[in-house]
Design an enzyme around this catalytic site. Structure first.
Site, PDB file in Angstrom:
ATOM      1  N   HIS A 116       0.825  -1.219   0.000  1.00 40.37           N
ATOM      2  CA  HIS A 116       0.000   0.000   0.000  1.00 40.37           C
ATOM      3  C   HIS A 116       0.857   1.267   0.000  1.00 40.37           C
ATOM      4  CE1 HIS A 116      -3.645   2.290   0.806  1.00 40.37           C
ATOM      5  NE2 HIS A 116      -3.116   2.824   1.901  1.00 40.37           N
ATOM      6  N   TYR A 142      -3.738   0.865  -8.143  1.00 35.68           N
ATOM      7  CA  TYR A 142      -4.809   0.157  -8.849  1.00 35.68           C
ATOM      8  C   TYR A 142      -4.166  -0.439 -10.101  1.00 35.68           C
ATOM      9  CZ  TYR A 142      -8.226   2.544  -5.823  1.00 35.68           C
ATOM     10  OH  TYR A 142      -8.953   2.995  -4.752  1.00 35.68           O
ATOM     11  N   TYR A 176      -3.448   5.343 -11.246  1.00 36.90           N
ATOM     12  CA  TYR A 176      -2.964   5.179  -9.883  1.00 36.90           C
ATOM     13  C   TYR A 176      -2.232   3.844  -9.762  1.00 36.90           C
ATOM     14  CZ  TYR A 176      -3.264   4.597  -4.767  1.00 36.90           C
ATOM     15  OH  TYR A 176      -2.977   4.380  -3.438  1.00 36.90           O
ATOM     16  N   TYR A 203      -4.083   6.093  -0.396  1.00 37.57           N
ATOM     17  CA  TYR A 203      -4.951   7.215  -0.020  1.00 37.57           C
ATOM     18  C   TYR A 203      -6.166   6.729   0.746  1.00 37.57           C
ATOM     19  CZ  TYR A 203      -8.695   6.030  -3.232  1.00 37.57           C
ATOM     20  OH  TYR A 203      -9.734   5.377  -3.843  1.00 37.57           O
TER      21      TYR A 203
END
Ligand code: FDA
Length: 536
Positions: free
Chosen positions: A180, A476, A473, A186
């Site tokens: 992460h 993702y 991102y 976020y």
């Protein structure tokens, strides 16, 4: 142990060091190599013959799409208990040319922490589940957290010490700190405090030579790269993070509106206010197709507005009445709670759930549903007609099998320079979009149907989202936007295309760091930053 037995591992290791090994049974020699470094180490190695192998592998596969008999499996799973185990794993993997896939929480969207797209790749999974100690230091407002800990474990540990401290990271409890923070991270505090990687002040990393580095010894370039630049510069063992202040009580709200309740106009209007609101407010909007609550046997599109406010219900309602009256936010849409409890609220737990639910590593976000996600950034409001086209796309799939999640930007995110860390999506973004598809059906045909639908939605979004590059991102992960060769062999020129989407102008600095710290590209996967030597 007699002399012959003692010297056998030494001979094997010498042979390996001198000649490398191309064996038909690489894992046996790999195990002997590990044994040479630490005589107890094989108890934390799970080969395919081990009865726990499958359950261990599956226990943190978070996307059932990569839990099929066709998914390539690791040669073995290695669950280190101390840093020296990781050092040995790196040495032996290098010697035996076995690729390492590091797994912390297992949420990689494309399953790259425990699988590969290349059926012939020999790899092991280095699963950090046993390295999850967390030490919170309230006076200095910092914490050391090991990479194998989950966000839920971190938030629980912070809450146990203080109700007024938090960490600005993601909103799903089982996400691992290793992956992460390496990709950004976020959550509901991003408009107030930025993302997780913005709030890292030190780290412990084992590099390709097996050295244990901290911020001072790794240098500022590598320390910059590991904060959001993907995760193939070394193995992150622990992060030292800065904790941020939050009120003892915050407000979490949910308002749902269907097309019949003006959803189109409200979402459209939302875009004009959301990045300009006080930094104390975070908004997420989920758009999907649902059963129509007011018409039998019919479906409609629903917009679900979820917000977090760092203050009281009254304060938020006053602000919304002034800035965003179209939403019609009312007291009964909101609940006051501690910030840690708001994580459970947004993860869909019942309101009376104990804080200990944050510690549950077995919860699943999608159940047995497989998924694929893609991401975008919106810099200009999408017109009403654009949303009407999105509704048409959502009507092409079933109820709650496809959707978009919009997350508000602005605030602190606009103040941080794009080159501060590798994560570059800062000023100029109104919100981030995640396009996602879920399906429970098995088989390639069903998967292809949903994947094609998602790709069609992504294509449809083109005129409304960022361009040159079309930003994405990194957390993702989406292999559709480009990838390295099957074994992770990078090609600088090809990688530049997907690399610019994730990192914009930071991509070249990431390549320079990679070239300096791992020139032979040992740590790699289908979307790792390649070293410069890969320029063809
Ligand atoms: P995993 O273990 O799969 O690792 C991901 C990548 O990092 C892999 O390439 C892996 O090899 C590498 N890696 C892992 N640990 C490492 C280490 N210690 N050192 C070096 N490399 C390492 N994101 C977000 O920003 N906000 C959110 O709220 C959410 N919510 C969310 C919910 C759900 C259900 C999913 C599936 C995903 C998210 N995400 C998210 C995305 C998430 O941040 C992203 O998938 C992370 O990479 C997951 O990290 P894990 O450690 O769990 O994954």
């Amino acid at each position: 142990m007699d002399t012959a037995h003692r010297s056998f591992p030494i001979l094997v290791a010498l042979f390996v060091l001198l000649f490398g090994v191309t064996s038909s049974q690489p894992y046996e020699e790999f195990l002997q190599c590990l044994e040479f470094h630490d005589s107890n180490i094989t108890s934390i190695v799970y080969t395919r013959a081990n009865s726990s192998f499958s359950s261990l592998l599956e226990s943190s596969i978070r996307n059932p799409r990569f839990d099929t008999s066709a998914t390539p499996k690791p040669l073995l799973i290695f669950t280190p208990r101390q840093i020296s185990h990781i050092q040995s794993a790196i040495r032996c993997s290098r010697a035996h040319r076995i690729q390492i896939r590091v797994r912390s929480g297992g949420h990689d969207y494309e399953g790259l922490s425990y699988s590969t797209i290349s059926p012939s790749l020999t790899f092991l999974v280095l699963d950090l589940r046993n390295l999850r100690a967390i030490q919170v230091d309230v006076p200095s407002k910092t914490a050391w957290a090991q990479a194998g800990a989950t966000l839920g474990e971190l938030y629980y540990a912070i809450a146990a010490e203080s109700r007024t401290l938090a960490f600005p990271a993601g909103m799903w409890p089982t996400v691992g700190l290793g992956g992460h923070i390496s990709g950004g991270g976020y959550g509901s505090l991003l408009r107030k405090h930025g993302i997780a990687a913005d709030n890292v002040v030190d780290a412990q990393v084992v590099d390709v030579e097996g050295r244990i580095l901290d911020r001072a010894s790794m240098g500022e370039d590598l320390f910059w790269a590991i904060r959001g630049g993907g995760n193939t510069f070394g193995i992150v063992i622990a992060w030292k993070i800065k904790l941020v202040p939050v009120p003892a009580s915050v407000t979490a709200c949910t308002v749902t509106r269907t097309l019949e309740q003006n959803a189109t106009e409200i979402v459209h209007r939302w875009q004009y206010v959301v990045d300009k609101l006080s930094n104390d407010v975070f908004f997420m909007v989920v758009l999907n197709r649902v059963v129509n609550p007011i018409q039998a046997n019919a479906t409609t599109i629903q917009a679900s507005f979820n917000s977090l406010y760092l203050g009281s219900i009254e304060g938020l309602i006053l602000m919304m009445e002034a800035k965003f009256p179209d939403l019609g936010l009312r007291r009964e849409n909101c609940v006051e709670m501690s910030w840690a409890k708001s994580i459970l609220y947004f993860a869909g737990f019942p309101l009376n759930s104990p804080l200990e639910s944050l510690l549950d590593r077995t919860i699943s976000a999608t159940g047995s549903a497989k998924f694929k996600g893609k991401s975008d950034y919106v810099k200009e409001p999408i017109p009403i007609s654009g949303f009407e086209g999105i509704w048409e796309k959502l009507k092409e799939v079933g109820v709650q099998t496809g959707g978009l999640i919009l997350a508000s930007y602005g605030g602190k995110m606009s103040e941080i320079p794009e080159s501060s860390i590798p994560f570059p999506h800062r000023a100029g973004n109104i919100y981030q979009v995640e396009e996602v598809a879920f399906w429970v059906e098995d088989g390639v045909e069903a998967a292809d149907g949903y994947l094609n639908w998602l790709r069609g939605l992504y294509e449809y979004m083109t005129p409304y989202v960022s361009k040159n590059p079309r930003e994405a991102y990194a957390n993702y992960r989406d292999l559709d936007i480009g990838r390295n060769g099957g074994g992770g062999e990078g090609d600088y020129r090809r990688a530049r295309s997907w690399g610019s989407s994730y990192y914009k102008n930071n991509f070249d600095r990431l390549v320079r760091v990679k070239t300096a710290v791992d020139p032979a590209n040992f740590f790699r996967n289908e979307q790792s930053i390649p070293p410069l030597s890969s320029w063809r």
